[in-house]
Design an enzyme around this catalytic site. Sequence first.
Site, PDB file in Angstrom:
ATOM      1  N   LYS A   1       1.068  -0.771   0.407  1.00  0.00           N
ATOM      2  CA  LYS A   1      -0.319   0.307  -0.204  1.00  0.00           C
ATOM      3  C   LYS A   1       1.027   0.982   0.330  1.00  0.00           C
ATOM      4  O   LYS A   1       0.303   2.343   0.037  1.00  0.00           O
ATOM      5  CB  LYS A   1      -1.112  -0.100   1.266  1.00  0.00           C
ATOM      6  CG  LYS A   1      -2.105  -1.189   1.015  1.00  0.00           C
ATOM      7  CD  LYS A   1      -2.559  -1.127   2.463  1.00  0.00           C
ATOM      8  CE  LYS A   1      -3.013  -2.324   2.829  1.00  0.00           C
ATOM      9  NZ  LYS A   1      -3.511  -2.488   4.573  1.00  0.00           N
ATOM     10  N   GLY A   2       2.199   1.032  -0.063  1.00  0.00           N
ATOM     11  CA  GLY A   2       2.972   1.848   0.236  1.00  0.00           C
ATOM     12  C   GLY A   2       2.920   3.009  -1.067  1.00  0.00           C
ATOM     13  O   GLY A   2       3.339   4.347  -0.536  1.00  0.00           O
TER      14      GLY A   2
ATOM     15  N   GLU B   1       7.886   1.818  -6.169  1.00  0.00           N
ATOM     16  CA  GLU B   1       8.251   1.217  -5.337  1.00  0.00           C
ATOM     17  C   GLU B   1       8.039   3.249  -4.355  1.00  0.00           C
ATOM     18  O   GLU B   1       8.395   4.159  -4.627  1.00  0.00           O
ATOM     19  CB  GLU B   1       9.472   1.157  -5.250  1.00  0.00           C
ATOM     20  CG  GLU B   1       9.181  -0.328  -4.792  1.00  0.00           C
ATOM     21  CD  GLU B   1       8.961  -0.806  -3.857  1.00  0.00           C
ATOM     22  OE1 GLU B   1       8.513  -1.083  -2.761  1.00  0.00           O
ATOM     23  OE2 GLU B   1       9.079  -2.168  -3.049  1.00  0.00           O
ATOM     24  N   ASP B   2       7.388   2.855  -2.685  1.00  0.00           N
ATOM     25  CA  ASP B   2       7.580   3.887  -1.717  1.00  0.00           C
ATOM     26  C   ASP B   2       9.428   3.834  -1.942  1.00  0.00           C
ATOM     27  O   ASP B   2       9.649   5.580  -1.220  1.00  0.00           O
ATOM     28  CB  ASP B   2       6.651   3.332  -0.130  1.00  0.00           C
ATOM     29  CG  ASP B   2       7.129   1.813  -0.117  1.00  0.00           C
ATOM     30  OD1 ASP B   2       8.052   1.889  -0.886  1.00  0.00           O
ATOM     31  OD2 ASP B   2       6.736   1.619   0.638  1.00  0.00           O
TER      32      ASP B   2
ATOM     33  N   ASP C   1      14.851  -0.106   0.422  1.00  0.00           N
ATOM     34  CA  ASP C   1      15.608  -0.175   1.349  1.00  0.00           C
ATOM     35  C   ASP C   1      16.899  -1.191   0.941  1.00  0.00           C
ATOM     36  O   ASP C   1      18.243  -0.681   0.334  1.00  0.00           O
ATOM     37  CB  ASP C   1      15.258  -0.688   2.846  1.00  0.00           C
ATOM     38  CG  ASP C   1      16.362  -0.358   3.949  1.00  0.00           C
ATOM     39  OD1 ASP C   1      17.253  -0.015   3.683  1.00  0.00           O
ATOM     40  OD2 ASP C   1      15.695  -1.344   4.937  1.00  0.00           O
TER      41      ASP C   1
ATOM     42  N   PHE D   1      14.387   4.663  10.530  1.00  0.00           N
ATOM     43  CA  PHE D   1      12.591   4.415  10.016  1.00  0.00           C
ATOM     44  C   PHE D   1      11.467   5.894   9.031  1.00  0.00           C
ATOM     45  O   PHE D   1      11.601   6.850  10.326  1.00  0.00           O
ATOM     46  CB  PHE D   1      12.252   3.695  10.433  1.00  0.00           C
ATOM     47  CG  PHE D   1      10.704   3.024  10.309  1.00  0.00           C
ATOM     48  CD1 PHE D   1      10.743   1.684   9.458  1.00  0.00           C
ATOM     49  CD2 PHE D   1      10.024   2.985   9.963  1.00  0.00           C
ATOM     50  CE1 PHE D   1      10.615   0.984   8.593  1.00  0.00           C
ATOM     51  CE2 PHE D   1       8.530   2.289   9.619  1.00  0.00           C
ATOM     52  CZ  PHE D   1       9.146   1.586   8.981  1.00  0.00           C
ATOM     53  N   VAL D   2      11.219   6.125   8.571  1.00  0.00           N
ATOM     54  CA  VAL D   2      10.033   7.039   8.104  1.00  0.00           C
ATOM     55  C   VAL D   2       8.548   6.927   8.102  1.00  0.00           C
ATOM     56  O   VAL D   2       8.554   5.794   7.748  1.00  0.00           O
ATOM     57  CB  VAL D   2      11.173   7.642   6.862  1.00  0.00           C
ATOM     58  CG1 VAL D   2      12.138   8.496   7.387  1.00  0.00           C
ATOM     59  CG2 VAL D   2      11.077   7.194   5.534  1.00  0.00           C
TER      60      VAL D   2
ATOM     61  N   ASP E   1       3.792   3.533   6.793  1.00  0.00           N
ATOM     62  CA  ASP E   1       3.320   3.449   7.297  1.00  0.00           C
ATOM     63  C   ASP E   1       3.900   2.678   8.646  1.00  0.00           C
ATOM     64  O   ASP E   1       4.987   2.366   8.785  1.00  0.00           O
ATOM     65  CB  ASP E   1       1.868   2.245   7.675  1.00  0.00           C
ATOM     66  CG  ASP E   1       2.832   1.233   7.203  1.00  0.00           C
ATOM     67  OD1 ASP E   1       3.822   0.858   6.652  1.00  0.00           O
ATOM     68  OD2 ASP E   1       1.891  -0.112   7.696  1.00  0.00           O
TER      69      ASP E   1
ATOM     70  N   ARG F   1      -0.281   6.913   7.007  1.00  0.00           N
ATOM     71  CA  ARG F   1       0.020   7.058   5.784  1.00  0.00           C
ATOM     72  C   ARG F   1      -0.770   8.669   5.660  1.00  0.00           C
ATOM     73  O   ARG F   1      -0.370   8.925   4.222  1.00  0.00           O
ATOM     74  CB  ARG F   1      -1.345   5.515   5.159  1.00  0.00           C
ATOM     75  CG  ARG F   1      -0.004   4.314   5.280  1.00  0.00           C
ATOM     76  CD  ARG F   1      -0.877   3.721   4.153  1.00  0.00           C
ATOM     77  NE  ARG F   1      -0.665   2.222   4.544  1.00  0.00           N
ATOM     78  CZ  ARG F   1       0.181   0.971   4.671  1.00  0.00           C
ATOM     79  NH1 ARG F   1       1.317   2.266   4.024  1.00  0.00           N
ATOM     80  NH2 ARG F   1       0.044   0.115   4.730  1.00  0.00           N
TER      81      ARG F   1
END
Length: 185
Positions: A51-52, A107-108, A111, A160-161, A167, A173
């Site tokens: 969902k990102g 993609e969101d 990493d 971590f964001v 989320d 979100r």
Amino acid sequence: MAESRPEYPTPGDVGQILISSEAIQARVGELGRQITDDLVGEVPLLVGILKGSALFTADLMRSIRGPVEIDFMAVSSYGDATRSSGVVRIVKDLDAPVAGRHVILVEDIVDSGLTMTYLLEHLSGQGPASVRSCALLVRETGDAPPPAVDYVGFEIPPAFVIGYGLDVAQRYRNLPYIAVYTGPT
Ligand code: 5GP
């Protein structure tokens, strides 16, 4: 009597704002212009990863001048809450075949790059005319370089964001900015 709205975000959960809403919108506009120029005469198919990347994919689509189509995949990654394991299970596949299409995987955040690498291979195996990759965020890990991403919104430091689609346990979100998550893990 209407209930009072609980405070949101929860105090202590949202740290430094790394990227403002205005900066996101400006950069998404630039990426859209770049994609428009790179695919003149073609109809790109944006493949958003739920969902990102839902918010990013929608804004990116709006910033592309010309015909463009959208589809979504959903994946679940076997890992803990804050680290992907790279073993990806496709929970929702594409609605239509990508054979002959100019696909842009959206993609969101990249990493380790394992999720994107897996999905690029998955899509490339289906006979598209081309496959490009686009990520709103790429995290500077200092480890192995992440996979080459064709369109990068921002590089961010190793934190971590949350926000703008990203989320923690399905929350945050809807924050319009990207911020460091400082709540409980
Ligand atoms: P990778 O496979 O590149 O290691 O991890 C990518 C996925 O992990 C992203 O699509 C996202 O779902 C999740 N992820 C990685 N970093 C973050 C982060 O800082 N915040 C959130 N909310 N998700 C992240």
